[in-house]
Structure formats: C-alpha cells, structure tokens
Design an enzyme around this catalytic site. Sequence first.
Site, PDB file in Angstrom:
ATOM      1  N   LYS A  67      -0.048 -27.222  -5.834  1.00 32.97           N
ATOM      2  CA  LYS A  67      -1.201 -27.636  -6.636  1.00 32.97           C
ATOM      3  C   LYS A  67      -1.922 -26.479  -7.328  1.00 32.97           C
ATOM      4  O   LYS A  67      -2.410 -26.620  -8.439  1.00 32.97           O
ATOM      5  CB  LYS A  67      -2.191 -28.430  -5.777  1.00 32.97           C
ATOM      6  CG  LYS A  67      -1.654 -29.795  -5.361  1.00 32.97           C
ATOM      7  CD  LYS A  67      -2.656 -30.573  -4.557  1.00 32.97           C
ATOM      8  CE  LYS A  67      -2.035 -31.861  -4.040  1.00 32.97           C
ATOM      9  NZ  LYS A  67      -2.973 -32.699  -3.286  1.00 32.97           N
ATOM     10  N   ASP A 104      -6.950 -36.052  -7.444  1.00 32.15           N
ATOM     11  CA  ASP A 104      -7.451 -36.092  -6.052  1.00 32.15           C
ATOM     12  C   ASP A 104      -8.978 -36.105  -6.072  1.00 32.15           C
ATOM     13  O   ASP A 104      -9.621 -36.762  -5.250  1.00 32.15           O
ATOM     14  CB  ASP A 104      -6.999 -34.854  -5.264  1.00 32.15           C
ATOM     15  CG  ASP A 104      -5.529 -34.907  -4.875  1.00 32.15           C
ATOM     16  OD1 ASP A 104      -4.985 -36.018  -4.762  1.00 32.15           O
ATOM     17  OD2 ASP A 104      -4.935 -33.827  -4.691  1.00 32.15           O
TER      18      ASP A 104
HETATM   19  P1  NAP Z   1      -4.070 -27.763   3.989  1.00 30.66           P
HETATM   20  O1  NAP Z   1      -4.239 -27.235   2.615  1.00 30.66           O
HETATM   21  O2  NAP Z   1      -3.018 -27.212   4.876  1.00 30.66           O
HETATM   22  O3  NAP Z   1      -5.509 -27.626   4.724  1.00 30.66           O
HETATM   23  C1  NAP Z   1      -5.705 -28.067   6.045  1.00 30.66           C
HETATM   24  C2  NAP Z   1      -6.994 -27.477   6.591  1.00 30.66           C
HETATM   25  O4  NAP Z   1      -7.119 -27.914   7.960  1.00 30.66           O
HETATM   26  C3  NAP Z   1      -7.018 -25.955   6.616  1.00 30.66           C
HETATM   27  O5  NAP Z   1      -8.341 -25.506   6.510  1.00 30.66           O
HETATM   28  C4  NAP Z   1      -6.455 -25.676   8.008  1.00 30.66           C
HETATM   29  O6  NAP Z   1      -6.796 -24.404   8.525  1.00 30.66           O
HETATM   30  C5  NAP Z   1      -7.158 -26.742   8.806  1.00 30.66           C
HETATM   31  N1  NAP Z   1      -6.473 -27.001  10.075  1.00 30.66           N
HETATM   32  C6  NAP Z   1      -5.161 -27.309  10.241  1.00 30.66           C
HETATM   33  N2  NAP Z   1      -4.899 -27.481  11.562  1.00 30.66           N
HETATM   34  C7  NAP Z   1      -6.067 -27.233  12.224  1.00 30.66           C
HETATM   35  C8  NAP Z   1      -6.439 -27.231  13.587  1.00 30.66           C
HETATM   36  N3  NAP Z   1      -5.556 -27.529  14.566  1.00 30.66           N
HETATM   37  N4  NAP Z   1      -7.714 -26.917  13.918  1.00 30.66           N
HETATM   38  C9  NAP Z   1      -8.637 -26.628  12.956  1.00 30.66           C
HETATM   39  N5  NAP Z   1      -8.332 -26.618  11.624  1.00 30.66           N
HETATM   40  C10 NAP Z   1      -7.074 -26.929  11.272  1.00 30.66           C
HETATM   41  O7  NAP Z   1      -3.783 -29.339   3.946  1.00 30.66           O
HETATM   42  P2  NAP Z   1      -4.424 -30.400   2.918  1.00 30.66           P
HETATM   43  O8  NAP Z   1      -3.560 -30.570   1.748  1.00 30.66           O
HETATM   44  O9  NAP Z   1      -5.843 -30.037   2.726  1.00 30.66           O
HETATM   45  O10 NAP Z   1      -4.296 -31.767   3.758  1.00 30.66           O
HETATM   46  C11 NAP Z   1      -5.111 -31.966   4.883  1.00 30.66           C
HETATM   47  C12 NAP Z   1      -5.044 -33.432   5.328  1.00 30.66           C
HETATM   48  O11 NAP Z   1      -5.554 -34.275   4.287  1.00 30.66           O
HETATM   49  C13 NAP Z   1      -3.642 -33.931   5.641  1.00 30.66           C
HETATM   50  O12 NAP Z   1      -3.708 -34.780   6.754  1.00 30.66           O
HETATM   51  C14 NAP Z   1      -3.265 -34.708   4.403  1.00 30.66           C
HETATM   52  O13 NAP Z   1      -2.344 -35.747   4.684  1.00 30.66           O
HETATM   53  C15 NAP Z   1      -4.611 -35.293   4.005  1.00 30.66           C
HETATM   54  N6  NAP Z   1      -4.689 -35.592   2.569  1.00 30.66           N
HETATM   55  C16 NAP Z   1      -4.948 -36.875   2.210  1.00 30.66           C
HETATM   56  C17 NAP Z   1      -5.058 -37.197   0.882  1.00 30.66           C
HETATM   57  C18 NAP Z   1      -5.359 -38.628   0.509  1.00 30.66           C
HETATM   58  O14 NAP Z   1      -5.141 -39.010  -0.651  1.00 30.66           O
HETATM   59  N7  NAP Z   1      -5.866 -39.418   1.436  1.00 30.66           N
HETATM   60  C19 NAP Z   1      -4.891 -36.229  -0.112  1.00 30.66           C
HETATM   61  C20 NAP Z   1      -4.631 -34.906   0.282  1.00 30.66           C
HETATM   62  C21 NAP Z   1      -4.523 -34.610   1.637  1.00 30.66           C
HETATM   63  P3  NAP Z   1      -5.713 -23.198   8.456  1.00 30.66           P
HETATM   64  O15 NAP Z   1      -5.624 -22.812   7.000  1.00 30.66           O
HETATM   65  O16 NAP Z   1      -6.327 -22.177   9.336  1.00 30.66           O
HETATM   66  O17 NAP Z   1      -4.413 -23.762   8.967  1.00 30.66           O
END
Ligand code: NAP
Length: 281
Positions: A67, A104
């Site tokens: 992205k 998004d």
């Molecule tokens: P991302 O860029 O990897 O970001 C995830 C965030 O969560 C980061 O800040 C990460 O920290 C943190 N994190 C991960 N594991 C953790 C843990 N065990 N404890 C504390 N913090 C933790 O992922 P993303 O794209 O933002 O997606 C995140 C979630 O949103 C996913 O479940 C995805 O399916 C969902 N999502 C949904 C939609 C929708 O349309 N509903 C759209 C986009 C995303 P670190 O960087 O330190 O790992």
Amino acid sequence: MATALYGLLGWPVGHSVSPPMMMAAFAAAEMDGVYLPFAVHPDRIADAVRGLQALGAVGVNVTIPHKQSVYALTTDATAEATLAKAVNCLAFRSDGGISGHNTDVLGWWSAVAPMVGKVPPKQVTLLGAGGAARAVVTALALNHPETRLLLVARNPEQALALAKEFADSLHTDVASWEERHEAVNRAEWVVNSTPIGMSPNVSACPLADAGCLHPGQFVQDLIYRPSPTRLLAMAAERGCIVQDGLPMLVGQGAAAFHWWTGMDAPVDAMQRAAYTALQLG
Ligand code: NAP
C-alpha cells in the site's frame, strides 16, 4: 467491447474476499468485468502495476505489503491517499496516468459514520499503529478532526512516528501497550487495528480483562475472520455497542467500485458475497 479487467495485488492474496465480492458487484450491476487476484512479490510490484497498465486493465486494488510502495507509482492521488501516503486502489487513465485512491479511509468512515449520531466522540483509543491504523487516523483527520486520538502500540516508535505525521491534522497522544486498559477505559470509541484474535488465533484478545470496558462504549474490531472476535464477545457482554471488520471491508470495496465505474455500488450483493466467502474460507 472487451471484458473490463480489474484485480488485486498482494503478497499473499490467497484468502482474500475481494475477488468474490467484486465479481458479485459486477454481476449485480450487469457489467462485463473480471476481478482477479495476483500474488506479487514486493520486488516485482512496479513491474506488475506497469504490466497491468499495458494490458489495458481499468483498475486494481493493492493490499499488504504494497500500500505504501505503490503510492510512489501514482501520477495523481485523491485527498485520502495523499494524507495517508498510502493507496489501496489504482485507476489506469487513458492518458497513461495512474491515479491513486485510499478507499480503506472511506470504508472505515462509512462503517463508523452511522455510530457518530448527534454526539460525535471526543476521545478515540486506537490499538495498533500499522497500515489499517493509518487509514483510521486519516479518516478521523479528514472527517472528525476535533477528536482526541490515543494511539496504543507495542512499538512506541511506530506510534510516535504516525502521531507526528498527522500532527497538523489531528490531536494525537501516544500510550504504551502496558497502559492499554486505562486508555480503553477513557475512550468513547475503541478500535482494534492489531491482528490479535484473528483466525486461527481466535482465543487471543488485546485486553487481558473486560473491566476497562463500559456499557454504551463503541468497540470496533477491524478483524472480520472470525466474527465476533474474543474482544467483541467480551465487549458485547459488558453492554458495549460492537462492530466487526465486515462493514469496513464492504465499504472500501463499494468505494472502489464507485470510483472506477461512476455507478452506485450494489452494496447488498457485495455484503452477501463477502459474508458467504468468509463462511466458506
Ligand atoms: P499491520 O500493518 O501489520 O499492523 C498491525 C499493528 O498491530 C502493528 O502496529 C503491530 O505492531 C500491531 N501488533 C501486531 N501483533 C501485535 C501483538 N501481539 N501485540 C501488540 N501489537 C501487535 O497490519 P494491518 O494491515 O494494519 O492489519 C491489522 C488488522 O486489521 C488485521 O487483522 C487485518 O485483517 C485488519 N484489517 C481489516 C480491514 C477491513 O477492511 N476490515 C482492512 C485492513 C486491515 P508491530 O509493528 O510491532 O508488529
């Protein structure tokens, strides 16, 4: 006229709900279009975008991990994409330009807007500071800049960098992961943008106990597989208003459909297809 080509570029893209959801949209709108998933390694993303442009594709979605890198390939971008510095949607123009959009941002706002009601939240707590959090922060900055946002992340540098980037458009404080229960307790809205609790780790929960949640609070989990997550089940039991990630997912797809075609998206058909794909997946 040739079948209109659309697609999704990600790494991986195997379990995405977008292809069945967008195909359902084309069918409901009686459009001759096809939407295909393409697994593209990060090293080949620029080649893939230019290749699809050369093939005459109308537009593509891009997802993790592309992205932010694809934003640099755009020749123009919408306000949402420009503020987020990230795109999830490209349109190939007849003059050779590549327009970027971030649906998004629109998807998240369309999901929560019905919750805003007459009393918009003063305090929103956001767990996580990754890609989805970026969309939430952008949507708040554009639509509800009077909000005070509290960003809670396990990596304080990531949260501070995101807060700094939006310093001119949204009042954002940062709290540590250890302070998350207190941060949740203070908020009218709580948004989980971490993957904690996502399938297959369905027993995981970003909160250790439910004591910080209170009745009437709005708790949203961006995870859509499973639904409800453990967090949402816990919040519902405490009398919170809960929402899973499906409305945002359908909202971003509907905004992409509208941007590409100029037509109103057949949201009901898209929602049914996404729900069915999630049940099967
Ligand atoms: P991302 O860029 O990897 O970001 C995830 C965030 O969560 C980061 O800040 C990460 O920290 C943190 N994190 C991960 N594991 C953790 C843990 N065990 N404890 C504390 N913090 C933790 O992922 P993303 O794209 O933002 O997606 C995140 C979630 O949103 C996913 O479940 C995805 O399916 C969902 N999502 C949904 C939609 C929708 O349309 N509903 C759209 C986009 C995303 P670190 O960087 O330190 O790992």
